[in-house]
Motif scaffolding. Structure first.
Motif: not given
Ligand code: SF4
Length: 385
Positions: A135-161
């Motif tokens: 809800e907060e992300l929508r109010r800020l007109s951000r393109l991502h949701g919380a699930a997408r943020a978690r996925e990106a974070y997991a992707g970074a770990r998988t990539a070895g960051f």
């Protein structure tokens, strides 16, 4: 030649500005514009040219950080990041242990893209998460949701960051203290190495301001904003993070080496439209408009404007102003060595009231803001301006 101040040789930080975004957020006041493929291609060429030109002009030196900021640098292709990084290495003596940060928006990355950024030399990713509540992300007109943020974070770990930072914003429209703490808890659960916490500032012409009026969203009272800041810092500390700057916490040893240059009187060169530089007692800024920047580089014109040699008093003022942002505070002996000034003798009388009302402490020749002082930092820092 690396910059010298009072006999101290500074290792440079290199900042690369990428002004493109997939959409413009309703609160944004940064130097950015909508993604445009053709302009982006010309812009990357222009960046490489600006970096090389600095090298040809003999302005090189040692550098130990490269920071891609924006805008949204992660809209560039990994190969473009690699090309810009290579230009930096050709023009500067970039140290083998350099920190190379890429600011990334969650919706722009996949695990594969993150792996490719890593192959391009990026070793630190800073995600603009802002909130873990949709809800907060929508109010800020951000393109991502919380699930997408978690996925990106997991992707970074998988990539070895192994060095990941998250940006969170507090005092959002309609946000209560407990809502904010949900985002903080979720960030802690993910266990990034670094977090930046910002208070939302709504500038006068921000579209968000109108949307808030229409939807009758308001920001929580000032006392709640203070509680958001203090409670978040306390919870992060309990989770093993250390606050090292007003808005930043990190696991020990994972502070942003690049950003520390801004707060420790360091030197940096900025490339790209609107980028700032500080070196050898001078400060300058590049032209802000993307097309103007590209055109100037195409035609061989200078891109730096507002070139100013700083007086000693200005440099001292900046060193005091930025140094006080650090949790470890201002080192009076370091200031005396570099500027020949006894800070307490010069400013003690004006600082004393802040000591008395608990906004500052002074111990072992260090002047520090207390946590409450950090909330009112501008008032204290006005003494140095
Ligand atoms: S992504 Fe960042 S830079 Fe781009 S519009 Fe949103 S807040 Fe501004």
């Amino acid at each position: 030649m690396a910059g010298r101040k009072g006999g101290i040789v500074d290792v440079l930080g290199l900042y690369v500005h990428v002004p493109f975004c997939s959409a413009i957020c309703n609160y944004c006041n940064f130097n950015r514009g909508l993604f445009d493929e053709a302009l982006k291609t010309r812009y990357v060429d222009a960046l490489v040219r600006e970096i090389a030109r600095t090298g040809e002009a003999g302005g090189t030196g040692r550098a130990d950080t490269i920071y891609f900021g924006g805008g949204t640098p992660s809209v560039l292709e990994p190969a473009e990041i690699a090309r810009i990084a290579k230009a930096c290495s050709e023009a500067f003596d970039v140290t083998a242990d350099r920190e190379m940060t890429l600011e990334a928006n969650p919706e722009t990355v996949t695990a594969d893209r993150l792996a490719a950024f890593r192959d391009a030399g990026v070793n630190r990713v800073s995600f603009g998460v802002q909130s873990f509540r949709d809800e907060e992300l929508r109010r800020l007109s951000r393109l991502h949701g919380a699930a997408r943020a978690r996925e990106a974070y997991a992707g970074a770990r998988t990539a070895g960051f192994d060095n990941v930072s998250l940006d969170l914003m507090m005092w959002l429209p309609g946000q209560r203290v407990e809502d904010w703490m949900c985002s903080v808890d979720e960030a802690i659960a993910l266990a990034p190495e670094h977090l930046s916490l910002y208070l939302l500032e709504i500038y006068p012409n921000a579209p968000l301001k109108e949307e808030m009026a229409r939807a009758r969203w308001s920001q929580a009272p000032d006392d709640d904003a203070a509680a958001m800041y203090v409670e978040a810092m306390e919870r992060l500390e309990a989770a093993g993070y250390r606050q090292y700057e007003i808005s930043n916490v990190a696991r020990p040893g994972r502070e942003s080496r690049h950003n520390l240059k801004y707060w420790t009187d360091g030197e940096w060169l900025g490339f790209g439209c609107g980028a700032h530089s500080t070196r050898d007692g001078a400060r300058w800024k590049n032209v802000s408009a993307t097309a103007d920047y590209v055109d100037r580089l195409d035609s061989g014109e200078p891109v730096a404007v507002d070139v100013r040699r700083l007086s000693r008093a200005e440099r001292l003022g900046d060193a005091l102003f930025t140094g006080l942002r650090l949790a470890r505070g201002l080192d009076e002996d370091a200031i005396a060595r570099r500027y020949g000034v006894d800070v307490w003798q010069q400013y003690g009388r004006d600082l004393e009231p802040f000591l008395e009302n608990g906004l500052l402490t002074r111990c072992d020749r260090r002047i520090r803001l207390t946590r409450r002082g950090m909330l009112l930092a501008n008032e204290v820092m006005a003494v140095f301006v």
